[in-house]
Write a protein that holds these residues in place. Structure first.
Motif, PDB file in Angstrom:
ATOM      1  N   PHE A  52      49.025  68.114  15.130  1.00 19.12           N
ATOM      2  CA  PHE A  52      50.159  69.020  14.505  1.00 19.12           C
ATOM      3  C   PHE A  52      49.586  68.745  12.647  1.00 19.12           C
ATOM      4  CE2 PHE A  52      53.612  69.513  11.551  1.00 19.12           C
ATOM      5  CZ  PHE A  52      54.090  70.324  11.592  1.00 19.12           C
ATOM      6  N   GLU A  56      48.420  72.589  11.080  1.00 18.01           N
ATOM      7  CA  GLU A  56      49.558  73.131   9.935  1.00 18.01           C
ATOM      8  C   GLU A  56      48.783  72.949   8.574  1.00 18.01           C
ATOM      9  OE1 GLU A  56      53.731  72.182   7.729  1.00 18.01           O
ATOM     10  OE2 GLU A  56      52.760  70.404   8.611  1.00 18.01           O
ATOM     11  N   ARG A 101      51.846  72.767  -0.944  1.00 22.47           N
ATOM     12  CA  ARG A 101      52.037  72.400   0.447  1.00 22.47           C
ATOM     13  C   ARG A 101      50.521  71.750   1.071  1.00 22.47           C
ATOM     14  NH1 ARG A 101      54.291  75.960   4.063  1.00 22.47           N
ATOM     15  NH2 ARG A 101      55.271  74.509   6.493  1.00 22.47           N
ATOM     16  N   ILE A 105      50.780  67.915   2.918  1.00 22.16           N
ATOM     17  CA  ILE A 105      50.086  67.777   4.559  1.00 22.16           C
ATOM     18  C   ILE A 105      49.350  66.593   4.179  1.00 22.16           C
ATOM     19  CG2 ILE A 105      48.925  68.464   6.514  1.00 22.16           C
ATOM     20  CD1 ILE A 105      50.075  71.181   5.713  1.00 22.16           C
ATOM     21  N   GLN A 311      55.465  80.888   9.021  1.00 21.71           N
ATOM     22  CA  GLN A 311      56.342  80.603   9.556  1.00 21.71           C
ATOM     23  C   GLN A 311      56.355  80.202  10.664  1.00 21.71           C
ATOM     24  OE1 GLN A 311      60.077  81.800   7.656  1.00 21.71           O
ATOM     25  NE2 GLN A 311      59.445  80.727   5.712  1.00 21.71           N
ATOM     26  N   ILE A 314      53.537  78.361  12.138  1.00 14.52           N
ATOM     27  CA  ILE A 314      53.846  76.851  11.989  1.00 14.52           C
ATOM     28  C   ILE A 314      54.789  76.505  13.585  1.00 14.52           C
ATOM     29  CG2 ILE A 314      54.144  74.564  10.493  1.00 14.52           C
ATOM     30  CD1 ILE A 314      53.032  76.420   8.600  1.00 14.52           C
ATOM     31  N   ARG A 318      54.420  73.711  16.092  1.00 19.13           N
ATOM     32  CA  ARG A 318      55.432  72.304  16.055  1.00 19.13           C
ATOM     33  C   ARG A 318      56.123  72.049  17.303  1.00 19.13           C
ATOM     34  NH1 ARG A 318      55.878  67.957  13.508  1.00 19.13           N
ATOM     35  NH2 ARG A 318      56.003  67.745  15.849  1.00 19.13           N
TER      36      ARG A 318
END
Length: 342
Positions: A52, A56, A101, A105, A311, A314, A318
Motif C-alpha cells: 500500500f 500511495e 507527504r 511515506i 484522495q 488513495i 487503502r
C-alpha cells in the motif's frame, strides 16, 4: 551386606504419567505451531501494508507531476497577463506539501521494512522486492464452516484440548496415590570362612557361603489430607484448562464475526470506488481542466478537483489493502486456506 530396593507404583499409575506427558508434548507442539501461524499472518499483513505504501507513493508522485504541469500553465497564464500570482503560489504550495507527504511515506515505509527484516532475521537495510496489491479474491464466507474449521484446526484449541486431557489424566493419577505401593528388594551378604581353631577343626555347615535373599513389602499412604489436596489441585488445573478452551473459542467467534462482516463491506466499498466515485472524480477533473484552460474557473477549483481524485485513488488502494489484510487474518483464524469463488 548390600540391600537394594525398588518401589513399584500401583498398577496403572505409570500409564497415567506416560499419557499425561504425551498430551503435554502435543500441547507444546501446538503452541509452537500457533506462534508460527501468528508470525506468518502478521508478516503477510506487514507486506500488504508495504504494498500500500508503495502504491500511495506512486499515486502521490503522479499527482506531483500533474501539479508541475498545472504550475507551468499558471506561470504561462500569469506571464501573458491573464492569470494572477496567487494561483502560481497556491500550486507551488501544493507541490511542497506533496514533497512533504512523500517524505512521510518514505519514513513509514522504512519502519515497515525494518519490521519485516526483523521477522526474517535479516539486516535492517536488506532491500525487499514488493509487488503490487493483487486483485481482491472473491471469498466464500460460510460462517458456520469457518467456525467449525477454526475450532478443529486452530493450534490454540489443540493446545487447550491437550491441557484438558493432561489435567484429567493427572486427576486420575492423583487418585492412584490412595493405593499402596509395592516394594521389592534384593539382599546380598558376604560371609567369610571361619578362621579360628574350632572352625578349622570342625567347620560349620555352609561355612563361608555368601547370603542372597529377596524381600518384599507394601507401603500404605497415611496422610489423607495431602492426598486430597493433590486431587483437588488436579481438578482445579483441569477446570482452568477447560476455561482456557472456552476463552479461545470465544476469541475465535469474535475474530470471525468481525472479519465475516467487514470483508463484504470492503468489497462493496471497492466496487463503489471503482464503478462510481473514481469515474465521477475523473470526469470532474477533466471538466475543471477544460474550464481552467478556457479561463472560466480559477486555480482553486482546479486544485479541488485534483485533490478529490487523489484522495479517492488513495482510498481505493487503502480499501484493497485492508481487504487483503482481512483475507490474510481470516486464513490465520482458520489456520488454513479459505475457499474463493472462481
Amino acid at each position: 551386606a548390600i540391600n537394594i530396593a525398588q518401589r513399584l507404583p500401583w498398577f496403572g499409575t505409570l500409564k497415567f504419567d506416560e499419557q499425561a506427558s504425551l498430551w503435554d508434548a502435543a500441547g507444546r507442539r501446538a503452541v509452537v505451531e500457533a506462534a508460527r501461524i501468528e508470525m506468518l499472518t502478521e508478516t503477510r499483513a506487514e507486506y500488504v501494508e508495504l504494498q500500500f505504501l508503495d502504491a500511495e507513493a506512486r499515486l502521490v508522485g503522479e499527482d506531483r507531476a500533474l501539479l508541475e504541469h498545472y504550475s507551468e500553465l499558471s506561470l504561462a497564464r500569469y506571464a501573458s497577463g491573464v492569470g494572477i500570482d496567487q494561483a502560481v503560489i497556491k500550486i507551488q504550495t501544493e507541490i511542497t506539501r506533496t514533497d512533504t507527504r512523500l517524505l512521510e511515506i518514505a519514513t513509514r515505509r522504512a519502519s515497515v521494512v525494518a519490521r519485516l527484516n526483523a521477522r526474517r532475521d535479516r539486516p535492517q537495510t536488506t532491500p525487499l522486492i514488493v509487488s503490487r496489491i493483487p486483485p481482491p479474491p472473491a471469498i466464500v464466507l460460510d460462517a458456520e464452516d469457518l467456525r467449525r474449521r477454526a475450532l478443529e484446526s486452530r493450534p490454540e484449541m489443540v493446545a487447550t484440548r491437550a491441557a484438558v486431557e493432561a489435567a484429567s489424566l493427572r486427576v486420575e493419577r492423583s487418585k492412584k496415590a490412595y493405593s499402596p505401593s509395592i516394594v521389592v528388594g534384593l539382599t546380598s551378604g558376604y560371609v567369610s570362612r571361619r578362621s579360628d581353631e574350632a572352625g578349622r577343626v570342625n567347620p560349620p555347615e555352609n561355612n563361608g557361603q555368601d547370603i542372597f535373599g529377596l524381600s518384599g513389602g507394601v507401603t500404605v499412604p497415611l496422610w489423607k489430607k495431602s492426598l486430597e489436596a493433590g486431587v483437588e489441585e488436579g481438578v482445579q488445573t483441569q477446570l482452568a484448562a477447560e476455561e482456557g478452551r472456552r476463552e479461545i473459542a470465544a476469541s475465535i467467534d469474535g475474530e470471525l464475526g468481525d472479519l465475516v462482516h467487514r470483508i463484504p463491506l470492503l468489497e462493496e466499498q471497492i466496487s463503489l470506488y471503482d464503478t462510481v466515485l473514481l469515474v465521477q472524480a475523473r470526469q470532474s477533473l477533466e471538466s475543471a481542466e477544460s474550464a481552467y484552460a478556457a479561463g472560466v474557473v480559477g486555480s482553486l477549483d482546479l486544485l479541488d478537483a485534483e485533490r478529490l481524485l487523489l484522495q479517492l485513488r488513495i482510498a481505493t488502494v487503502r480499501a484493497k489493502a485492508d481487504l487483503a489484510i482481512a483475507f490474510a487474518r481470516l486464513e490465520g483464524v482458520v489456520s488454513g486456506p479459505v475457499e474463493v469463488r472462481s
